[in-house]
Motif scaffolding. Structure first.
Motif, PDB file in Angstrom:
ATOM      1  N   LEU A   1       0.821  -1.202   0.000  1.00 23.58           N
ATOM      2  CA  LEU A   1       0.000   0.000   0.000  1.00 23.58           C
ATOM      3  C   LEU A   1       0.860   1.259   0.000  1.00 23.58           C
ATOM      4  O   LEU A   1       1.974   1.268   0.532  1.00 23.58           O
ATOM      5  CB  LEU A   1      -0.916   0.002   1.222  1.00 23.58           C
ATOM      6  N   PHE A   2       0.333   2.320  -0.570  1.00 24.11           N
ATOM      7  CA  PHE A   2       1.013   3.609  -0.583  1.00 24.11           C
ATOM      8  C   PHE A   2       0.203   4.611   0.219  1.00 24.11           C
ATOM      9  O   PHE A   2      -0.976   4.843  -0.069  1.00 24.11           O
ATOM     10  CB  PHE A   2       1.202   4.110  -2.015  1.00 24.11           C
ATOM     11  N   LYS A   3       0.836   5.177   1.233  1.00 23.12           N
ATOM     12  CA  LYS A   3       0.216   6.236   2.018  1.00 23.12           C
ATOM     13  C   LYS A   3       0.923   7.541   1.646  1.00 23.12           C
ATOM     14  O   LYS A   3       2.064   7.779   2.061  1.00 23.12           O
ATOM     15  CB  LYS A   3       0.352   5.934   3.514  1.00 23.12           C
ATOM     16  N   VAL A   4       0.265   8.349   0.829  1.00 19.12           N
ATOM     17  CA  VAL A   4       0.841   9.622   0.410  1.00 19.12           C
ATOM     18  C   VAL A   4       0.632  10.635   1.527  1.00 19.12           C
ATOM     19  O   VAL A   4      -0.512  10.910   1.922  1.00 19.12           O
ATOM     20  CB  VAL A   4       0.194  10.108  -0.903  1.00 19.12           C
ATOM     21  N   VAL A   5       1.726  11.148   2.043  1.00 20.66           N
ATOM     22  CA  VAL A   5       1.661  12.065   3.184  1.00 20.66           C
ATOM     23  C   VAL A   5       1.901  13.495   2.713  1.00 20.66           C
ATOM     24  O   VAL A   5       2.531  13.740   1.684  1.00 20.66           O
ATOM     25  CB  VAL A   5       2.681  11.675   4.271  1.00 20.66           C
ATOM     26  N   THR A   6       1.389  14.434   3.493  1.00 16.02           N
ATOM     27  CA  THR A   6       1.515  15.847   3.176  1.00 16.02           C
ATOM     28  C   THR A   6       2.272  16.579   4.281  1.00 16.02           C
ATOM     29  O   THR A   6       2.452  16.045   5.387  1.00 16.02           O
ATOM     30  CB  THR A   6       0.127  16.486   2.990  1.00 16.02           C
ATOM     31  N   ASP A   7       2.709  17.761   3.981  1.00 17.66           N
ATOM     32  CA  ASP A   7       3.488  18.565   4.913  1.00 17.66           C
ATOM     33  C   ASP A   7       2.713  18.813   6.201  1.00 17.66           C
ATOM     34  O   ASP A   7       1.597  19.345   6.180  1.00 17.66           O
ATOM     35  CB  ASP A   7       3.839  19.894   4.242  1.00 17.66           C
ATOM     36  N   GLY A   8       3.289  18.386   7.338  1.00 17.05           N
ATOM     37  CA  GLY A   8       2.664  18.600   8.638  1.00 17.05           C
ATOM     38  C   GLY A   8       1.701  17.517   9.068  1.00 17.05           C
ATOM     39  O   GLY A   8       1.125  17.597  10.165  1.00 17.05           O
ATOM     40  N   GLU A   9       1.533  16.492   8.252  1.00 17.25           N
ATOM     41  CA  GLU A   9       0.579  15.422   8.572  1.00 17.25           C
ATOM     42  C   GLU A   9       1.172  14.451   9.595  1.00 17.25           C
ATOM     43  O   GLU A   9       2.318  14.025   9.466  1.00 17.25           O
ATOM     44  CB  GLU A   9       0.201  14.659   7.307  1.00 17.25           C
ATOM     45  N   THR A  10       0.382  14.077  10.590  1.00  8.80           N
ATOM     46  CA  THR A  10       0.796  13.115  11.601  1.00  8.80           C
ATOM     47  C   THR A  10       0.072  11.793  11.381  1.00  8.80           C
ATOM     48  O   THR A  10      -1.147  11.762  11.190  1.00  8.80           O
ATOM     49  CB  THR A  10       0.498  13.638  13.014  1.00  8.80           C
ATOM     50  N   VAL A  11       0.838  10.709  11.399  1.00  5.04           N
ATOM     51  CA  VAL A  11       0.297   9.367  11.170  1.00  5.04           C
ATOM     52  C   VAL A  11       0.725   8.467  12.323  1.00  5.04           C
ATOM     53  O   VAL A  11       1.869   8.540  12.788  1.00  5.04           O
ATOM     54  CB  VAL A  11       0.810   8.793   9.838  1.00  5.04           C
ATOM     55  N   ARG A  12      -0.161   7.630  12.775  1.00  5.84           N
ATOM     56  CA  ARG A  12       0.165   6.629  13.801  1.00  5.84           C
ATOM     57  C   ARG A  12       0.740   5.405  13.101  1.00  5.84           C
ATOM     58  O   ARG A  12       0.050   4.751  12.297  1.00  5.84           O
ATOM     59  CB  ARG A  12      -1.084   6.243  14.585  1.00  5.84           C
ATOM     60  N   ILE A  13       1.994   5.092  13.373  1.00 11.80           N
ATOM     61  CA  ILE A  13       2.643   3.923  12.795  1.00 11.80           C
ATOM     62  C   ILE A  13       3.029   2.999  13.946  1.00 11.80           C
ATOM     63  O   ILE A  13       3.931   3.320  14.731  1.00 11.80           O
ATOM     64  CB  ILE A  13       3.879   4.307  11.965  1.00 11.80           C
ATOM     65  N   ASP A  14       2.325   1.897  14.066  1.00 17.68           N
ATOM     66  CA  ASP A  14       2.473   1.001  15.216  1.00 17.68           C
ATOM     67  C   ASP A  14       2.277   1.817  16.491  1.00 17.68           C
ATOM     68  O   ASP A  14       1.221   2.388  16.676  1.00 17.68           O
ATOM     69  CB  ASP A  14       3.820   0.274  15.162  1.00 17.68           C
ATOM     70  N   ASP A  15       3.295   1.936  17.344  1.00 19.07           N
ATOM     71  CA  ASP A  15       3.135   2.701  18.578  1.00 19.07           C
ATOM     72  C   ASP A  15       3.845   4.048  18.532  1.00 19.07           C
ATOM     73  O   ASP A  15       4.110   4.661  19.568  1.00 19.07           O
ATOM     74  CB  ASP A  15       3.630   1.885  19.780  1.00 19.07           C
TER      75      ASP A  15
ATOM     76  N   PHE B   1       5.221  14.069   9.380  1.00 24.00           N
ATOM     77  CA  PHE B   1       6.046  14.265   8.192  1.00 24.00           C
ATOM     78  C   PHE B   1       6.083  15.747   7.831  1.00 24.00           C
ATOM     79  O   PHE B   1       5.084  16.452   8.007  1.00 24.00           O
ATOM     80  CB  PHE B   1       5.489  13.449   7.029  1.00 24.00           C
ATOM     81  N   PHE B   2       7.211  16.196   7.311  1.00 20.12           N
ATOM     82  CA  PHE B   2       7.306  17.604   6.927  1.00 20.12           C
ATOM     83  C   PHE B   2       8.208  17.794   5.718  1.00 20.12           C
ATOM     84  O   PHE B   2       9.157  17.041   5.496  1.00 20.12           O
ATOM     85  CB  PHE B   2       7.781  18.466   8.099  1.00 20.12           C
ATOM     86  N   ASP B   3       7.878  18.798   4.935  1.00 18.84           N
ATOM     87  CA  ASP B   3       8.622  19.151   3.729  1.00 18.84           C
ATOM     88  C   ASP B   3       9.919  19.849   4.128  1.00 18.84           C
ATOM     89  O   ASP B   3       9.903  20.808   4.899  1.00 18.84           O
ATOM     90  CB  ASP B   3       7.761  20.072   2.858  1.00 18.84           C
ATOM     91  N   LEU B   4      11.037  19.353   3.619  1.00 15.60           N
ATOM     92  CA  LEU B   4      12.336  19.915   3.985  1.00 15.60           C
ATOM     93  C   LEU B   4      12.653  21.202   3.248  1.00 15.60           C
ATOM     94  O   LEU B   4      13.650  21.863   3.542  1.00 15.60           O
ATOM     95  CB  LEU B   4      13.434  18.883   3.727  1.00 15.60           C
ATOM     96  N   GLY B   5      11.846  21.561   2.275  1.00 16.86           N
ATOM     97  CA  GLY B   5      12.081  22.798   1.539  1.00 16.86           C
ATOM     98  C   GLY B   5      13.287  22.723   0.628  1.00 16.86           C
ATOM     99  O   GLY B   5      13.994  23.712   0.427  1.00 16.86           O
TER     100      GLY B   5
ATOM    101  N   PHE C   1      10.849  13.664   8.961  1.00 19.01           N
ATOM    102  CA  PHE C   1       9.796  13.370   9.934  1.00 19.01           C
ATOM    103  C   PHE C   1      10.285  13.584  11.359  1.00 19.01           C
ATOM    104  O   PHE C   1      11.480  13.611  11.637  1.00 19.01           O
ATOM    105  CB  PHE C   1       9.275  11.937   9.779  1.00 19.01           C
ATOM    106  N   ARG C   2       9.320  13.738  12.244  1.00 14.69           N
ATOM    107  CA  ARG C   2       9.553  13.713  13.691  1.00 14.69           C
ATOM    108  C   ARG C   2       8.724  12.566  14.247  1.00 14.69           C
ATOM    109  O   ARG C   2       7.494  12.559  14.106  1.00 14.69           O
ATOM    110  CB  ARG C   2       9.161  15.028  14.352  1.00 14.69           C
ATOM    111  N   ALA C   3       9.377  11.577  14.851  1.00 17.37           N
ATOM    112  CA  ALA C   3       8.697  10.420  15.416  1.00 17.37           C
ATOM    113  C   ALA C   3       8.744  10.505  16.937  1.00 17.37           C
ATOM    114  O   ALA C   3       9.822  10.700  17.522  1.00 17.37           O
ATOM    115  CB  ALA C   3       9.353   9.130  14.951  1.00 17.37           C
ATOM    116  N   VAL C   4       7.590  10.359  17.561  1.00 15.61           N
ATOM    117  CA  VAL C   4       7.512  10.377  19.030  1.00 15.61           C
ATOM    118  C   VAL C   4       7.266   8.950  19.502  1.00 15.61           C
ATOM    119  O   VAL C   4       6.276   8.312  19.112  1.00 15.61           O
ATOM    120  CB  VAL C   4       6.400  11.320  19.518  1.00 15.61           C
TER     121      VAL C   4
END
Length: 267
Positions: free
Chosen positions: A124-138, A143-147, A156-159
């Motif tokens: 599957l392809f999950k197309v992400v956009t600038d500033g979008e937060t996705v739950r991946i497992d835990d 995701f963010f555009d690096l410009g 990305f920033r993963a918490v």
């Protein structure tokens, strides 16, 4: 326990180490980031003792060959495993729209049609956009555009479940537009194309890259706790850890990691 396994640490033209890619593992899952430039990714996963069956999420930063071509090989490997019942579940590829288009087109041109039947069904392809937060497992992954001025690229920033944060800034120099994602993070993964003293040899600024001293200065200014340097040249591998650490430490006072290929860092 969360950890980062560096599958590769080198830039596009390296031959003594693999192209930059890594596996970010959380207590309940993981995210593979890029896959280098070829089927050498198979050897790196073997060396790291990471089996294909555990990889269910891949993030692809951009379309450059040293980041995307290994993903084509991963699809080439995993799709038949799915067909034979040796891979349970789906594989999700996270990326921006240009990367999704490129991967699908390359697969259709370069690998057997029957393998491509998995695209958009079990791969599957999950197309992400600038500033979008996705739950991946835990993990909560923003995701963010690096410009980038070269080609569209996301980081990305993963918490993690314990609240610690890991920021991947791709292979682009830091851009102030992304300060809110980088500032105060626990781990800042930053490209360092070469040492500042070697800038005339490797021409990082001409190629729109950073040096180790640049990375140290940026990390210190953004209150980063730990700095991880990657995407380097490969002519000084035996001394890379020492020299890159020393140069970044001229500005950055936190912990500096300059990992080798297949090295794992606990976060």
């Amino acid at each position: 326990m969360a950890k980062i396994t560096m599958l590769g640490t080198g830039n596009a033209m390296c031959t003594r180490c693999y192209n930059t890619c890594f596996y970010l593992e959380s207590p309940e899952g993981g995210l593979m980031v890029d896959a280098g430039g070829g089927n050498g990714i198979f050897r790196q996963l073997f060396r790291a003792d990471i089996v294909y069956e555990q990889i269910h999420n891949i993030f692809v930063t951009h379309v450059h060959t040293d980041h995307i071509m290994g993903v084509i090989w991963m699809i080439r490997k995993i799709s038949p495993m799915m067909y034979r019942g040796k891979y349970t579940g789906t594989l999700t590829i996270y990326c921006h729209d240009e990367v999704a288009h490129a991967i699908k087109e390359m697969c259709r041109l370069m690998i057997p049609a029957k393998i491509c039947t998995a695209l958009d069904t079990t791969i599957l392809f999950k197309v992400v956009t600038d500033g979008e937060t996705v739950r991946i497992d835990d993990m909560d992954v923003t995701f963010f555009d690096l410009g980038s001025d070269k080609t569209k690229q996301f980081g990305f920033r993963a918490v993690m479940p314990d609240g610690k944060s890991v920021v991947c800034h791709g292979d682009e120099p830091y851009c102030e537009r992304n300060e809110k994602y980088v500032r105060g993070c626990d781990w800042f993964m930053c490209e360092a194309f070469c040492l500042y003293k070697d800038r005339e040899q490797f021409r990082p600024y001409e190629k729109m890259h950073s040096t180790a001293i640049d990375a140290g200065r940026i990390a210190q200014g953004l209150d980063v706790k730990n700095l991880l340097l990657y995407h380097t040249e490969d002519t000084h591998l035996t001394t890379r850890r020492l020299t890159y650490t020393a140069e970044a430490a001229q500005h950055f006072k936190g912990t500096i990691a300059v990992p080798d290929d297949i090295e794992t860092i606990t976060i």
